[in-house]
Design an enzyme around this catalytic site. Sequence first.
Site, short mmCIF file in Angstrom:
data_model
loop_
_atom_site.label_atom_id
_atom_site.label_comp_id
_atom_site.label_asym_id
_atom_site.label_seq_id
_atom_site.Cartn_x
_atom_site.Cartn_y
_atom_site.Cartn_z
CB SER A 1 -0.88 0.00 1.26
OG SER A 1 -1.55 1.24 1.43
CE1 TYR B 1 -5.14 -1.78 4.52
CE2 TYR B 1 -3.83 0.21 4.20
CZ TYR B 1 -4.47 -0.90 3.68
OH TYR B 1 -4.45 -1.12 2.32
#
Length: 249
Positions: free
Chosen positions: A141, A154
């Site tokens: 990410s 996350y």
Amino acid sequence: MSFDLNGKTALVTGTSGGIGQAIAVGLAEAGASIVAVSASNSDDTVRLVRGFGGAIEQISADLSDADGLEGVFEEALGYFGGIDILVNNAGTIRRTPAARHAREDWYDVIDINLHSVFFLCQLAGNHMIERGSGKIINIASLLSFQGGINVPGYTASKHAVTGVTKALANEWAGKGIQVNAIAPGYIDTRNTAPLLADAKRSQAILERIPAARWGTPEDLKGPAVFLASSASDYMNGHVLFVDGGWMAR
């Protein structure tokens, strides 16, 4: 021919929709047989792949249950006789300010986004070492490199995914296995729906993307095929940004 995946089998996780579905379809379009693994059903993905004559089977599994991953992998092996490509896409996110981030949310995110990634890599890696070749693609990410806002679990998990990718590449590159990652930018999926629904936040994001648009899951197809194919045989431990230029801004 370098991008031809005929005769290869790919295990792809998180295939009920979004990025996982697009990658599974893209690999199948390139000729791979697909084992689609998701906590919810992947019926739409199966329909899409079989619609153009592709081969696909699906497994429903809770990937947060580390004890069950070996069984999932063994089941996947049984469909097409082996696994040549692993795509660790399954993931989850919890949006809460760090000061109020619940312990349960932290563990849920780490279990799916990190623990399942490492243990599936381990299972696939041992299988691929025996075969002398293989491709592993982890989905990282932009938050593998940035802090984000209200997503501490996350962010921690995606930083860790890049570290695991590099560590495994160091150990397995000499054994014929390429371990790389894709870092998607802001992609229009279920996980990013709250950001898109926030007009101010969505506009701020859009203004920083040189491509002047949010990405779509289909933007991940080509990069995934590249990393799954022999075209990337000398790529190891690399994190490939697919972000419309966000990280260059």
